[in-house]
Design an enzyme around this catalytic site. Structure first.
Site, short mmCIF file in Angstrom:
data_model
loop_
_atom_site.label_atom_id
_atom_site.label_comp_id
_atom_site.label_asym_id
_atom_site.label_seq_id
_atom_site.Cartn_x
_atom_site.Cartn_y
_atom_site.Cartn_z
N ASP A 10 -9.92 -9.95 -10.34
CA ASP A 10 -9.69 -8.53 -10.11
C ASP A 10 -9.67 -7.81 -11.23
O ASP A 10 -9.08 -8.48 -11.92
CB ASP A 10 -8.88 -8.36 -8.52
CG ASP A 10 -9.01 -6.72 -8.47
OD1 ASP A 10 -10.18 -5.99 -8.48
OD2 ASP A 10 -8.10 -5.97 -8.21
N SER A 11 -9.53 -6.51 -11.71
CA SER A 11 -9.26 -5.89 -12.58
C SER A 11 -7.43 -5.97 -12.21
O SER A 11 -6.86 -5.73 -13.33
CB SER A 11 -9.18 -4.83 -12.80
OG SER A 11 -8.43 -3.66 -11.84
N TYR A 42 -10.96 -1.26 -14.37
CA TYR A 42 -11.75 -1.51 -15.47
C TYR A 42 -13.03 -0.36 -14.56
O TYR A 42 -13.84 -0.05 -15.45
CB TYR A 42 -12.71 -2.99 -14.72
CG TYR A 42 -12.39 -3.74 -14.62
CD1 TYR A 42 -10.70 -4.25 -15.88
CD2 TYR A 42 -12.79 -5.34 -14.47
CE1 TYR A 42 -10.73 -5.25 -16.60
CE2 TYR A 42 -12.35 -6.28 -14.96
CZ TYR A 42 -11.14 -6.61 -15.64
OH TYR A 42 -10.51 -7.54 -15.77
N GLY A 43 -12.20 0.81 -14.16
CA GLY A 43 -13.07 2.13 -13.20
C GLY A 43 -12.83 2.66 -14.12
O GLY A 43 -14.74 4.23 -14.29
N CYS A 73 -13.32 -6.74 -7.03
CA CYS A 73 -13.68 -5.82 -7.93
C CYS A 73 -14.51 -4.78 -7.78
O CYS A 73 -16.07 -5.46 -8.50
CB CYS A 73 -13.63 -6.25 -9.09
SG CYS A 73 -13.46 -4.44 -10.19
N GLU A 152 -1.14 -0.45 -8.07
CA GLU A 152 -0.47 -0.90 -8.72
C GLU A 152 1.34 -0.41 -9.28
O GLU A 152 1.48 -1.75 -9.71
CB GLU A 152 -0.89 -0.94 -10.09
CG GLU A 152 -2.54 -0.88 -10.11
CD GLU A 152 -2.43 -2.66 -10.89
OE1 GLU A 152 -2.19 -3.87 -10.69
OE2 GLU A 152 -3.42 -3.39 -9.80
N CYS A 184 -12.87 -0.02 -3.46
CA CYS A 184 -12.29 -1.03 -4.29
C CYS A 184 -11.36 -1.70 -3.61
O CYS A 184 -10.12 -0.72 -2.47
CB CYS A 184 -11.51 1.05 -5.52
SG CYS A 184 -10.44 -0.31 -6.66
N HIS A 186 -7.72 -1.95 -4.11
CA HIS A 186 -7.16 -2.30 -4.12
C HIS A 186 -6.63 -0.90 -3.44
O HIS A 186 -5.96 -0.77 -2.61
CB HIS A 186 -6.55 -0.70 -5.89
CG HIS A 186 -6.22 -1.49 -6.95
ND1 HIS A 186 -7.41 -2.30 -7.56
CD2 HIS A 186 -5.24 -1.77 -7.22
CE1 HIS A 186 -7.17 -3.00 -8.23
NE2 HIS A 186 -5.45 -2.76 -8.25
#
Length: 267
Positions: A10-11, A42-43, A73, A152, A184, A186
């Site tokens: 994943d990012s 990454y988005g 991701c 994050e 996503c 996240h």
């Protein structure tokens, strides 16, 4: 039987929500996770950059002799999956198709919302795949770029995240959607905050669950599941140190795993 690990990348740390679902449906599988925390998110990156990063991530995981790879991701799944599959000789799974299938099962009024990064929304992958399955579907998308840094940072349900959710989602709710894809990895970390904002009438769709089940069925059909009776081993690697990893591990996996930092540019 195949005891080699499943690779996941994943990012950042959001992909740990996918690891959580793998552990639920395949508790005996060994897992190697890589989070590209040095280059998150990454988005906001171009398709070319995301594909370059994704290829490096796959090469790293292949150096660990993984039997399959999950691109945990949505941005990379939306923009780079076909090229990854064409480049590498290993089963590679994205999270978009399972998310689409789950959304189609969830909706009753054929109005589906999708939230994701700018890269995921820009790709149009969810709308395209949903409407290919049913042309009567209406898909409403919204980029929510602040959600990744909030996750994050560990700000998953506070005043800041709730205000961001309200700003992003109010117009989406007004369209009349009855299901919302968390596009996503996240975003499940903010599930409580998002759920409170959109209300109980809208079902939240987490592609991670469907992805884990899809991988389980694929490996099972090919005799590649780890049939050991032991709980699988987990190894975690990051491209940069982050305090958030420990927080998300405790939140998602209920365990304080220690990651190893690697130089992803070598791959």
């Amino acid at each position: 039987m195949d005891t080699r690990p499943i690779g996941v990348f994943d990012s950042g740390v959001g992909g740990l929500t996918v690891v959580k679902q793998i552990m639920k449906v395949m508790p005996h599988e060994n897992i190697i996770y890589f989070g590209d925390t040095a280059r998150v998110p990454y988005g906001t990156k171009s398709k070319e950059a995301v594909t370059k990063y994704s290829k490096q991530n796959v090469r790293f995981l292949l150096s660990k002799d993984v039997k399959a790879i999950i691109v945990a991701c949505n941005t990379a799944s939306s923009n780079s999956l076909d090229e990854l599959r064409a480049t590498f000789d290993v089963p590679i799974f994205g999270v978009v198709v399972p998310g689409v299938e789950e959304a189609l099962r969830a909706t009753k009024n054929k109005k589906i919302g999708v939230i994701g990064t700018q890269g995921t929304v820009r790709s149009g992958a969810y709308e395209r795949m949903i409407c290919e399955q049913d042309s009567e579907m209406q898909v409403f998308t919204k980029a929510c770029p602040l959600f990744v840094p909030l996750a994050e940072e560990g700000w998953t349900d506070n005043e800041v995240s709730r205000q961001a959710a309200k700003n992003y989602l109010t117009d989406l709710v007004a369209t009349g959607i009855d299901s919302l894809v968390l596009g996503c990895t996240h975003y499940p970390l903010l599930k409580r905050c998002i759920g409170t904002t959109v209300g109980d009438a809208i079902k939240l769709v987490d592609p991670a669950k469907a992805t884990a089940k899809r991988v389980m069925h694929f490996l099972g059909e090919r005799g590649m599941l780890n049939e050991s009776e032991e709980v699988g081993e987990k190894q975690f690697y990051l491209s940069d140190s982050t305090d958030t990893f420990k927080f998300v591990c405790q939140k998602a996996l209920k365990h304080g795993y220690q990651p190893e930092i690697i130089d992803i540019e070598k791959y």
